[in-house]
Design an enzyme around this catalytic site. Structure first.
Site, mmCIF file in Angstrom:
data_model
loop_
_atom_site.group_PDB
_atom_site.id
_atom_site.type_symbol
_atom_site.label_atom_id
_atom_site.label_comp_id
_atom_site.label_asym_id
_atom_site.label_seq_id
_atom_site.Cartn_x
_atom_site.Cartn_y
_atom_site.Cartn_z
ATOM 1 N N LYS A 173 16.616 -14.907 84.376
ATOM 2 C CA LYS A 173 17.095 -15.698 83.600
ATOM 3 C C LYS A 173 18.567 -15.495 83.675
ATOM 4 C CE LYS A 173 18.432 -15.911 79.496
ATOM 5 N NZ LYS A 173 19.657 -16.555 79.626
ATOM 6 N N GLU A 247 21.781 -2.708 79.493
ATOM 7 C CA GLU A 247 23.251 -2.350 79.788
ATOM 8 C C GLU A 247 23.966 -3.472 78.810
ATOM 9 O OE1 GLU A 247 24.380 -0.068 81.329
ATOM 10 O OE2 GLU A 247 22.840 0.584 82.388
#
Ligand code: UN1
Length: 478
Positions: A173, A247
């Site tokens: 996505k 992250e």
């Protein structure tokens, strides 16, 4: 020319969800793409395709999987100029940097094409006589990959390439702000002969991301983005014991010691703070400068910052492009205002420049006389805004470097081996850069941070095998 992009589900390009338009951030009159915003409907279809494709893909030989990745990488490299130009147009990254990013993505696919053959196991003798132990690494299943706009081809590459190399299937996505390069990646994967359902792509915003993170058939999620969205992904995945790798942001310190080579220090700071318009989680946003070199360094850097040419990402004369969106620009402007209000001294930039065409431009901005606790030095801005903090020496530099909730990357410019070694030991981050900007990483070594920046196993290089495989221990008596 405006282009319509599509989701890529089970080997077919399909539409679904409301349409939105994406404009060129360097020239808001240039309409770039129409993008479908997928929802849980498209996510469900993509996850079931990925689940159905998993047994056959994991059964392929590593060489066959590696060959597919190699073809993807080779195609990206062959088309780097064209795709780099596309990236520059839709995201606002300078064309030269964008071509570099496509090159990096191509190399990442080729690297993991070879890594497919290198999924190490182990054989050990048991503590019991006549018994041997084998430790295998196996693919896990379906991975959800949620990626941001700021490295719109490199990050999808470094998440999907290891996932596929080791026999998993994926649903990517990407951000809707950089649709063209994501759609092009899907076309290249399709043409490379990756079987239907192995790699799927769904465009969408938070609704699609949440549906992907929460999907019971998704075995793991790798996410790069904001801390708030990362926290939501963590909750959704951990609730069902799925794997998760996050992250998130950075507030990366770059320490300039008095013994630094001045010219090098200025180059390193300029690159770290302003390239990619400061829109890197690894950007050097806090310049921590030893008192003895402070005034000389600030004078030299200010002069260079003021000379940087702001302009269209595809204009070869431009050195700083626009920000990706209005929202991102407003965030930087608010940070500049907060900096002023807190009493920081604005020595360069801070205004919207005059440009030939309307875009999300901001002059590269530098603050001095800032203190570690100011919002400028605590909150990630993600724009061309950096601040200088004056320190007495290495002790204070390390203390200030560690004084944020983040821990991604940290740099030091110094010629002293002793200072460098001590900095490396005491700075609480995942990556240390010596005489280099805090941003700009290689693809064959671990990437990731500590504390508020990252969560879960490292990305990239040999470390990627940890996240994208699971271990099985077998005891054998002959
Ligand atoms: C780099 O500095 O080369 O989103 C890469 C980001 C990071 C990637 C940085 N995940 O900015």
């Amino acid at each position: 020319m405006i282009r319509e992009v599509h989701h890529y589900i089970d080997g077919a390009f399909v539409t679904g969800g409301a349409w939105a338009e994406r404009e060129n951030p360097s020239d808001l009159h240039d309409r770039v793409a129409r993008v479908p915003h997928g929802t849980s409907v498209e996510i469900d279809a993509a996850v079931s395709a990925a689940r159905a494709a998993f047994p056959a893909w994991r059964a392929r030989t590593p060489e066959e999987r590696g060959d597919c990745l190699d073809r993807v990488g080779t195609a990206l490299l062959a088309r780097r100029e064209e795709i780099g130009d596309m990236l520059a147009r839709e995201e606002g990254k300078l064309r030269s940097e964008a071509i570099g990013e496509v090159t990096r993505a191509g190399r990442v696919f080729r690297y993991f094409g070879a890594e497919a053959l290198r999924r190490h196991g182990q054989t050990l003798d048991s503590v019991r006589p006549g018994v041997e132990i084998e430790v295998h690494r196996e693919p896990v299943g379906v991975f959800g990959l949620i990626t941001p706009w700021n490295f719109p081809i490199a990050i999808p590459a470094w998440k999907s390439a290891p996932a596929l190399a080791f026999g998993n299937t994926v649903v990517l996505k990407p951000s809707t702000l950089s649709p063209l390069v994501a759609a092009t990646l899907a076309e290249i994967v399709d043409a490379a002969g990756v079987p239907a359902g192995v790699f799927n792509l769904v465009f969408g915003e938070a609704a699609a991301g949440s549906a992907l993170a929460a999907h019971p058939d998704v075995s793991g999620v790798s996410f790069t983005g904001s801390q708030a969205a990362g926290a939501a992904v963590a909750l959704a995945t951990l609730a069902r014991q799925a794997r998760v790798q996050l992250e998130m942001g950075g507030k990366n310190p770059l320490v300039i010691m008095a013994d630094a080579d001045l010219e090098r220090a200025v180059e390193v700071a300029l690159d770290g703070a302003y390239y990619s318009c400061g829109q890197r989680c690894t950007a050097s946003s806090r310049l921590i400068v030893e008192d003895a070199i402070h005034d000389t360094f600030v004078a030299a850097l200010t002069q260079r910052v003021a000379q940087l040419a702001v302009g269209d990402a595809r204009d070869p004369g431009a050195q700083i492009g626009p920000q990706v969106s209005q929202a991102q620009l407003e965030r930087s402007i608010a940070a500049v205002e907060a900096g002023r209000a807190a009493g920081a001294r604005l020595v360069a930039g801070g205004r919207r420049p005059r440009t030939a065409r309307p875009g999300h431009y901001l002059e590269p901005t530098l603050f001095t006389e800032t203190t570690p606790g100011m919002p400028l030095n605590q909150q990630e801005i993600f724009g061309p805004v950096a601040s200088v903090i004056r320190v007495a020496g290495l002790d204070e530099a390390i203390e200030v470097a560690n004084a944020t909730p983040f821990g991604l990357s940290a740099g030091i410019v110094s010629q002293s081996l002793a200072a460098v070694r001590r900095f490396r030991r005491e700075v609480r981050v995942g990556m240390v850069m010596v005489n280099l900007p805090t941003a700009g990483v290689d693809y064959h070594v671990p990437f990731g941070g500590t504390r508020g920046s990252s969560y879960g196993p490292r990305e990239q290089g040999g470390a990627a095998v940890e996240f994208y495989t699971q271990m099985k221990t077998t005891y054998v008596r002959a």
